[in-house]
Design an enzyme around this catalytic site. Structure first.
Site, mmCIF file in Angstrom:
data_model
loop_
_atom_site.group_PDB
_atom_site.id
_atom_site.type_symbol
_atom_site.label_atom_id
_atom_site.label_comp_id
_atom_site.label_asym_id
_atom_site.label_seq_id
_atom_site.Cartn_x
_atom_site.Cartn_y
_atom_site.Cartn_z
ATOM 1 N N GLU A 1 23.851 -24.955 -14.601
ATOM 2 C CA GLU A 1 24.931 -24.530 -15.505
ATOM 3 C C GLU A 1 25.397 -25.645 -16.435
ATOM 4 O O GLU A 1 26.330 -25.442 -17.209
ATOM 5 C CB GLU A 1 26.102 -23.984 -14.682
ATOM 6 C CG GLU A 1 25.761 -22.669 -13.981
ATOM 7 C CD GLU A 1 26.862 -22.167 -13.052
ATOM 8 O OE1 GLU A 1 27.752 -22.958 -12.702
ATOM 9 O OE2 GLU A 1 26.807 -20.984 -12.661
ATOM 10 N N TRP B 1 24.850 -14.460 -6.842
ATOM 11 C CA TRP B 1 23.406 -14.472 -6.573
ATOM 12 C C TRP B 1 23.098 -15.295 -5.327
ATOM 13 O O TRP B 1 22.016 -15.197 -4.759
ATOM 14 C CB TRP B 1 22.619 -15.014 -7.785
ATOM 15 C CG TRP B 1 22.746 -16.505 -8.009
ATOM 16 C CD1 TRP B 1 23.898 -17.195 -8.241
ATOM 17 C CD2 TRP B 1 21.698 -17.491 -8.011
ATOM 18 N NE1 TRP B 1 23.639 -18.535 -8.401
ATOM 19 C CE2 TRP B 1 22.287 -18.749 -8.273
ATOM 20 C CE3 TRP B 1 20.326 -17.443 -7.836
ATOM 21 C CZ2 TRP B 1 21.558 -19.941 -8.345
ATOM 22 C CZ3 TRP B 1 19.595 -18.633 -7.921
ATOM 23 C CH2 TRP B 1 20.207 -19.857 -8.163
ATOM 24 N N ASP B 2 24.077 -16.077 -4.880
ATOM 25 C CA ASP B 2 23.921 -16.891 -3.669
ATOM 26 C C ASP B 2 23.389 -16.042 -2.512
ATOM 27 O O ASP B 2 22.595 -16.502 -1.696
ATOM 28 C CB ASP B 2 25.278 -17.464 -3.226
ATOM 29 C CG ASP B 2 25.982 -18.267 -4.307
ATOM 30 O OD1 ASP B 2 25.741 -18.005 -5.489
ATOM 31 O OD2 ASP B 2 26.792 -19.146 -3.949
ATOM 32 N N LYS C 1 22.668 -29.923 -12.992
ATOM 33 C CA LYS C 1 23.634 -29.632 -11.928
ATOM 34 C C LYS C 1 22.945 -29.298 -10.606
ATOM 35 O O LYS C 1 23.351 -29.737 -9.542
ATOM 36 C CB LYS C 1 24.519 -28.455 -12.374
ATOM 37 C CG LYS C 1 25.596 -28.078 -11.376
ATOM 38 C CD LYS C 1 26.393 -26.876 -11.863
ATOM 39 C CE LYS C 1 27.515 -26.531 -10.904
ATOM 40 N NZ LYS C 1 28.165 -25.253 -11.215
ATOM 41 N N GLN C 2 21.927 -28.453 -10.684
ATOM 42 C CA GLN C 2 21.285 -27.970 -9.455
ATOM 43 C C GLN C 2 19.861 -27.551 -9.788
ATOM 44 O O GLN C 2 19.524 -27.391 -10.965
ATOM 45 C CB GLN C 2 22.064 -26.788 -8.897
ATOM 46 C CG GLN C 2 22.017 -25.533 -9.745
ATOM 47 C CD GLN C 2 23.146 -24.566 -9.422
ATOM 48 O OE1 GLN C 2 24.213 -24.638 -10.028
ATOM 49 N NE2 GLN C 2 22.910 -23.648 -8.500
HETATM 50 C C1 BGC Z 1 26.802 -22.625 -8.894
HETATM 51 C C2 BGC Z 1 26.290 -21.205 -8.914
HETATM 52 C C3 BGC Z 1 26.848 -20.462 -7.717
HETATM 53 C C4 BGC Z 1 28.365 -20.558 -7.651
HETATM 54 C C5 BGC Z 1 28.923 -19.958 -6.390
HETATM 55 C C6 BGC Z 1 28.329 -22.607 -8.860
HETATM 56 O O1 BGC Z 1 28.800 -23.918 -8.806
HETATM 57 O O2 BGC Z 1 26.379 -23.326 -10.050
HETATM 58 O O3 BGC Z 1 24.876 -21.226 -8.865
HETATM 59 O O4 BGC Z 1 26.470 -19.127 -7.792
HETATM 60 O O5 BGC Z 1 28.742 -21.921 -7.681
HETATM 61 O O6 BGC Z 1 28.424 -20.590 -5.258
#
Ligand code: BGC
Length: 769
Positions: free
Chosen positions: A488, A357-358, A600-601
């Protein structure tokens, strides 16, 4: 690693040979041109720690899934972009001893990534065990102008001896992916051939039958004159080499020019691959190194003209942002809708080189503003072409009627991820794909994609949300249960605010698109409705869900709740956590992470970023002030969203702190993982941090809006923006702004809430009170 690379506005410079940092530098100094790319390995033999890596975009391998406990619905394989033929190899023996930097005394080592002109330079002096000392300089680039071509100029000068150099240019297809699940080699040889000064290796993948061909041609000069030393030939499975013996005196300069073409069956019929590859490398050799190098710097000049950001007064920030832009342009050029942007691009193997999804959430804004609109349109088309697979994926999970769930990780549209809490639950990715369509249309004003293909994608995603949301009698509301949000560090939660919001937004936007098509392309709409078996009743259901969705909140705090029950957790702030616990994902057990309140984000904040115009500043501020202190930013995608929102609420120190963390993430190896590859997709986030964060760029009602602020110690910030056919050079200093329209397309723009009209080639200069 902090301050390991020398500060420089246009170059990344490493001034010491460090075996310990070598794999990090191999990632950082990576080269690419969208079609292929490679880590910055040495041409000559190197027995120290290294990940040899050459990759061709879209050439992947379905590596059989490896999981502890199999769950129904897991994919059979994980697609991996393939480590392919090592084409840079030039081994050197000096009076019989191999040049290997792990085994000699190295002096004056320097590795430079010249981002302005798109090449890598390496130079050093090496004292070998036999007492011979040589000076070596190598310059290498992957052509932006001729996608299949890579070129090396490798020079050796004996410093204290006369004698014999053995020069061994080679191609080697005996390579493996470092993350191969079962230690398998993925390539078989089809054929190879070696002749004096030339050779090729043609391989095919053990599954899927991708074929690639690599051809090298080289020449040698001594003190500027072409020489033709006698060569001996070596050939073994997937390997071809020449050995040329060159006698030289002290201080003679011997240069090897190696021209390589890499082609694949993705673009040519396999039966013509060998001929085409030979021809491409021959033409490259005939045109010669200097012309190829000039083409390279011209191509990069054009890229920088369209995408540069200039920060005066802060070299560290300047180098950081240019490095990010450079890597993004090396990873994806947008000519082929079948390609996408892996989180590590061509710089490493983690994440398999697949699409996440990035792309939609982070990369599209960068390409929208810095490239022709067909580049972002191709990214939309990529998902459209994979719609059937997304529908199939959803139907495997029990959804019906044309509902689509796009994969969390994919190469060809099939799901590759195999952790249930992400594969089945991190469904917000579907919304990001819908949002990207809105983003594209809003930015470019090009609505033709809606009828052509995007409506189909939106409908399929909306159908998924309509089935995934269920009605709770207890709450008398629609709920979305058992999900993982962008954060996550929480799995299987109910009513993640971001997911619920995005689901309803998608339904709403799809209805808006239907209204648009009804008014503007009624025939096409009817055609599409028939194709999709679409009944207007679906709209009634969608509206009902939108009106009755449950959104968790904390009324006292005045915030949206990340998920139901979030406030039951012990509330601790990151600043109160002993540093020895960080990063949590390396120090804590998974269950401890899940039980904690740490984020986490960006999650709620990701939603506020997307739907910012719905919220007033105090709502944004309350949510930011609550969530940011609980966020550990252990995804590289996190700091940029925080920069943008911090800038929005006027928390400029925080914005700057978050920006630095994002922009120099790989250069300073912040997360201690750059050796796995650079964080390419989050680099687009860094660009957003500067342009959307510091620049305050938004597009509302077809108008470009800017609301910049400049961090205290910057004297100016300039960036390039393409918008609706115009290319703008926008510069802000502390007391004025200058906007130069570099095209003849007129444009309306609003800066600090004042409207301006710029004719073609106009320059607008305004003093800031
Ligand atoms: C992030 C995801 C991301 C993936 C790839 C993961 O650490 O939590 O949001 O899509 O890394 O960049």
């Amino acid at each position: 690693m902090l301050n390991y690379y020398k500060l420089d506005e246009w170059n990344i410079v490493e001034e010491n040979f460090s075996a310990d940092n070598n794999e990090i530098s191999e990632s950082v100094f990576s080269l690419g041109n969208g079609y292929m790319g490679q880590r910055a390995n040495f041409e000559e033999e190197y027995s120290g720690p290294s990940l040899q890596g050459n990759y061709i975009a879209g050439v992947y391998y379905p590596d059989k899934t490896k999981v502890g406990w199999w769950k129904n619905g897991y994919p059979e394989y994980f697609a991996k972009v393939l480590n392919s033929t090592n084409w840079i190899g030039i081994n050197i023996k000096i009076n019989g001893v191999s040049l290997d930097l792990a085994k000699c005394f190295v002096k004056d080592f320097k590795r430079v990534l010249n981002m302005q002109e798109g090449y890598m330079l390496r130079s050093f002096k090496a004292l070998l065990t036999n007492g011979n000392e040589v000076e070596v300089t190598s310059k290498r680039f992957i052509s932006m102008h001729r996608s299949e071509i890579g070129v090396i100029k490798y020079s050796i000068r004996p410093l204290n001896f006369k004698g014999e150099l053995e020069i061994i240019p080679y191609l080697d297809g005996n390579v493996m992916n470092s993350d191969s699940n079962y230690d398998e080699k993925f390539w078989d040889e089809i054929s190879s051939e070696v002749k004096p000064y030339e050779g090729y290796v043609m391989l095919k993948t053990k599954k899927l039958d991708f074929q690639i061909c690599t051809n090298m041609i080289y020449e040698i000069t001594k003190n500027g004159k072409l020489i033709k030393p006698i060569v001996s030939l070596n050939q073994s499975e997937k390997y071809v080499a020449n050995t040329s013996l060159v006698k030289c005196n002290q201080n003679d300069e011997v240069i090897i020019y190696k021209y390589v073409a890499n082609t694949s069956s993705r673009y040519y019929d396999p039966s013509e691959l060998i001929d085409v590859t030979k021809k491409l490398s021959r033409i490259a050799k005939e045109d010669g190194y200097e012309l190829l190098l000039k083409e390279q710097s011209d191509a990069w000049r054009k890229k920088w003209k369209e995408s540069d950001i200039v920060i005066e007064g802060d070299v560290s920030a300047q180098q950081g942002i240019r490095f990010n832009i450079f890597q993004l342009n090396q990873t994806y050029t947008g000519e082929d809708y079948r390609l996408n942007i892996g989180p590590k691009g061509f710089t490493g193997e983690k994440y398999g080189g697949s699409t996440y999804w990035d792309t939609e959430a982070y990369c599209i804004p960068f390409y929208l503003s810095t490239s022709d609109q067909k580049v972002s349109r191709n990214l939309l088309l990529y998902r459209y072409k994979q719609l059937d697979k997304a529908i199939e994926n959803a139907s495997k999970l029990g959804f019906t009627g044309g509902a689509a769930l796009y994969p969390m990780v994919t190469m060809n549209g099939e799901e590759c991820h195999n952790e249930w809490e992400i594969t089945f639950e991190e469904i917000h990715r579907n919304g990001a794909i819908a949002y990207a369509i809105y983003n594209y249309v809003n930015y470019t004003g090009d609505k033709s994609c809606l009828g052509e293909f995007s409506f189909e994608v939106l409908t399929a995603i909306s159908r998924f949300w309509a089935q995934r949301a269920t009605f709770s009698k207890v709450k008398n509301k629609y709920v979305i249960l058992g999900v993982t949000g962008p954060n996550e560090y929480e799995n299987n939660v109910n009513n993640n605010w971001y997911t619920n919001k995005l689901a309803c937004w998608t339904l709403d936007y799809t209805i808006e698109v239907i209204d648009y098509l009804r008014e503007n392309e009624p025939e096409r709409l009817n055609e599409l409705k028939e194709k999709l078996n679409f009944k207007d009743d679906e709209i009634i259901t969608w509206k009902n869900i939108i009106q009755n969705m449950y959104y968790p909140r904390d009324v006292d705090l005045g915030i949206f709740l990340q998920q139901e029950g979030y406030m039951d957790k012990e509330q601790i702030l990151v600043k109160d956590l002993d540093k020895k616990h960080m990063p949590l994902n390396q120090r804590w057990s998974w269950d401890r992470i899940l039980r904690s309140c740490f984020i986490k984000q960006a999650d709620v904040l990701q939603g506020i970023y997307l739907f910012e115009k719905e919220y007033d500043i105090s709502t944004i501020k309350r949510n930011f002030d609550f969530y940011e202190p609980r966020t550990v930013h252990e995804s590289s995608l996190s700091p940029c969203i925080h920069t943008i929102l911090a800038a929005k609420i006027g928390n400029y120190d925080k914005a700057y702190e978050m920006y630095l963390r994002a922009s120099r993430l790989d250069l300073d190896n912040y997360n201690n993982d750059t050796l796995d590859g650079c964080h390419i997709t989050s680099m687009a986030g860094t660009w957003m941090a500067v342009v959307h964060g510091f620049g305050g760029l938004r597009v509302l009602d077809n108008k470009l809006i800017l609301n910049p602020f400049i961090p205290e110690h910057w004297s100016s910030l300039s960036f390039k923006i393409m918008f609706r056919g115009a290319l703008l050079n926008i510069k802000f200093t502390t007391n004025k702004f200058i906007i130069q329209n570099e095209t003849n397309v007129p444009i309306n723009i609003s800066v600090y809430k004042n409207d301006y009209y710029l004719n073609g080639n106009d320059i607008l200069e305004v003093k800031i009170p």
